[in-house]
Design a protein around this motif. Sequence first.
Motif, PDB file in Angstrom:
ATOM      1  N   ALA A  50       0.835  -1.206   0.000  1.00  0.00           N
ATOM      2  CA  ALA A  50       0.000   0.000   0.000  1.00  0.00           C
ATOM      3  C   ALA A  50       0.868   1.254   0.000  1.00  0.00           C
ATOM      4  CB  ALA A  50      -0.939  -0.003   1.198  1.00  0.00           C
ATOM      5  N   ALA A  51       1.948   1.237   0.798  1.00  0.00           N
ATOM      6  CA  ALA A  51       2.852   2.390   0.857  1.00  0.00           C
ATOM      7  C   ALA A  51       3.539   2.626  -0.489  1.00  0.00           C
ATOM      8  CB  ALA A  51       3.904   2.181   1.944  1.00  0.00           C
ATOM      9  N   ALA A  52       3.711   1.560  -1.265  1.00  0.00           N
ATOM     10  CA  ALA A  52       4.338   1.678  -2.582  1.00  0.00           C
ATOM     11  C   ALA A  52       3.332   2.079  -3.657  1.00  0.00           C
ATOM     12  CB  ALA A  52       4.999   0.360  -2.965  1.00  0.00           C
ATOM     13  N   GLY A  53       2.060   2.211  -3.269  1.00  0.00           N
ATOM     14  CA  GLY A  53       1.036   2.651  -4.210  1.00  0.00           C
ATOM     15  C   GLY A  53       0.436   1.541  -5.052  1.00  0.00           C
ATOM     16  N   TRP A 107      -2.407  -8.946  -3.429  1.00  0.00           N
ATOM     17  CA  TRP A 107      -1.030  -9.300  -3.783  1.00  0.00           C
ATOM     18  C   TRP A 107      -0.282  -9.844  -2.575  1.00  0.00           C
ATOM     19  CZ3 TRP A 107      -1.440 -10.229  -8.438  1.00  0.00           C
ATOM     20  CH2 TRP A 107      -2.147  -9.412  -9.303  1.00  0.00           C
ATOM     21  N   ALA A 108      -0.602  -9.368  -1.375  1.00  0.00           N
ATOM     22  CA  ALA A 108       0.010  -9.932  -0.165  1.00  0.00           C
ATOM     23  C   ALA A 108      -0.377 -11.406  -0.033  1.00  0.00           C
ATOM     24  CB  ALA A 108      -0.424  -9.143   1.068  1.00  0.00           C
ATOM     25  N   ALA A 151       0.102  -7.070 -13.867  1.00  0.00           N
ATOM     26  CA  ALA A 151       0.774  -6.228 -14.861  1.00  0.00           C
ATOM     27  C   ALA A 151       2.272  -6.184 -14.552  1.00  0.00           C
ATOM     28  CB  ALA A 151       0.190  -4.826 -14.833  1.00  0.00           C
ATOM     29  N   PRO A 152       3.105  -6.086 -15.566  1.00  0.00           N
ATOM     30  CA  PRO A 152       4.551  -6.075 -15.343  1.00  0.00           C
ATOM     31  C   PRO A 152       5.018  -4.990 -14.361  1.00  0.00           C
ATOM     32  CG  PRO A 152       4.092  -6.369 -17.670  1.00  0.00           C
ATOM     33  CD  PRO A 152       2.777  -6.086 -17.000  1.00  0.00           C
ATOM     34  N   ASP A 153       4.422  -3.809 -14.430  1.00  0.00           N
ATOM     35  CA  ASP A 153       4.834  -2.755 -13.500  1.00  0.00           C
ATOM     36  C   ASP A 153       4.431  -3.081 -12.073  1.00  0.00           C
ATOM     37  OD1 ASP A 153       2.148  -2.291 -14.398  1.00  0.00           O
ATOM     38  OD2 ASP A 153       2.224  -0.279 -13.535  1.00  0.00           O
ATOM     39  N   VAL A 154       3.311  -3.768 -11.899  1.00  0.00           N
ATOM     40  CA  VAL A 154       2.882  -4.189 -10.561  1.00  0.00           C
ATOM     41  C   VAL A 154       3.850  -5.240 -10.025  1.00  0.00           C
ATOM     42  CG1 VAL A 154       1.050  -5.324  -9.242  1.00  0.00           C
ATOM     43  CG2 VAL A 154       0.473  -3.613 -10.963  1.00  0.00           C
ATOM     44  N   VAL A 155       4.227  -6.178 -10.867  1.00  0.00           N
ATOM     45  CA  VAL A 155       5.179  -7.220 -10.461  1.00  0.00           C
ATOM     46  C   VAL A 155       6.486  -6.578  -9.993  1.00  0.00           C
ATOM     47  CG1 VAL A 155       6.567  -9.184 -11.249  1.00  0.00           C
ATOM     48  CG2 VAL A 155       4.178  -8.986 -11.956  1.00  0.00           C
ATOM     49  N   GLU A 156       7.000  -5.645 -10.770  1.00  0.00           N
ATOM     50  CA  GLU A 156       8.267  -5.003 -10.413  1.00  0.00           C
ATOM     51  C   GLU A 156       8.148  -4.214  -9.109  1.00  0.00           C
ATOM     52  OE1 GLU A 156      11.119  -5.790 -11.795  1.00  0.00           O
ATOM     53  OE2 GLU A 156       9.936  -7.084 -13.118  1.00  0.00           O
ATOM     54  N   THR A 157       7.016  -3.563  -8.901  1.00  0.00           N
ATOM     55  CA  THR A 157       6.815  -2.808  -7.668  1.00  0.00           C
ATOM     56  C   THR A 157       6.722  -3.749  -6.468  1.00  0.00           C
ATOM     57  OG1 THR A 157       5.672  -1.103  -8.931  1.00  0.00           O
ATOM     58  CG2 THR A 157       5.408  -1.034  -6.542  1.00  0.00           C
ATOM     59  N   ILE A 158       6.030  -4.874  -6.635  1.00  0.00           N
ATOM     60  CA  ILE A 158       5.934  -5.864  -5.556  1.00  0.00           C
ATOM     61  C   ILE A 158       7.331  -6.382  -5.209  1.00  0.00           C
ATOM     62  CG2 ILE A 158       5.154  -8.204  -5.007  1.00  0.00           C
ATOM     63  CD1 ILE A 158       2.554  -7.529  -6.560  1.00  0.00           C
ATOM     64  N   ILE A 159       8.074  -6.798  -6.235  1.00  0.00           N
ATOM     65  CA  ILE A 159       9.425  -7.339  -6.021  1.00  0.00           C
ATOM     66  C   ILE A 159      10.312  -6.320  -5.330  1.00  0.00           C
ATOM     67  CG2 ILE A 159      11.498  -8.225  -7.188  1.00  0.00           C
ATOM     68  CD1 ILE A 159       9.043 -10.160  -7.260  1.00  0.00           C
ATOM     69  N   LEU A 164       2.785 -14.606  -9.848  1.00  0.00           N
ATOM     70  CA  LEU A 164       2.067 -13.362 -10.133  1.00  0.00           C
ATOM     71  C   LEU A 164       1.606 -13.326 -11.588  1.00  0.00           C
ATOM     72  CD1 LEU A 164       4.325 -10.848  -8.173  1.00  0.00           C
ATOM     73  CD2 LEU A 164       2.071 -11.695  -7.495  1.00  0.00           C
ATOM     74  N   ALA A 165       2.416 -13.867 -12.484  1.00  0.00           N
ATOM     75  CA  ALA A 165       2.029 -13.910 -13.894  1.00  0.00           C
ATOM     76  C   ALA A 165       0.797 -14.792 -14.077  1.00  0.00           C
ATOM     77  CB  ALA A 165       3.183 -14.426 -14.743  1.00  0.00           C
ATOM     78  N   ASP A 166       0.707 -15.866 -13.302  1.00  0.00           N
ATOM     79  CA  ASP A 166      -0.471 -16.740 -13.373  1.00  0.00           C
ATOM     80  C   ASP A 166      -1.749 -16.003 -12.984  1.00  0.00           C
ATOM     81  OD1 ASP A 166       1.092 -18.849 -14.186  1.00  0.00           O
ATOM     82  OD2 ASP A 166       1.174 -19.809 -12.201  1.00  0.00           O
TER      83      ASP A 166
END
Length: 119
Positions: A65-68, A75-76, A105-113, A99-101
């Motif tokens: 959430a803090a990362a927007g 996702w958690a 979105a790619p930008d969401v994946v990168e932000t999560i990582i 996450l791809a399954d």
Amino acid sequence: MRICRFIPLLLALSLALAFAACGEDADDHTSGEAPPAAPAASDAAPGGKVSANNATAAELEAAFAAAGIRNPGTWAHEVEHNRPFPADDTEFAKLRRGLADHNAAPDVVETIIAQLKLP
């Protein structure tokens, strides 16, 4: 009979005063109490990252959430579902596949990582 006409007026005035008292400025801390602080994530690193393997769902959600990230709770849950992550998987390949399954979105994946660390 005239007094009966004033009862609704007095009642309305009393309610107006009661509502006015409830609407005090929320930033007014005259009671001396400090505003409640946000709980700190116990597994957070100095860079704000949380452990992919050990952070609670609440800690993961707060970091996301803090990362927007939209829908941080979803996702958690996905991070928890894909645990454990191997210590040598510094690129989080296993999590990326999970996450791809779920059509992240790619930008969401990168932000999560970016919010995660190992162990």
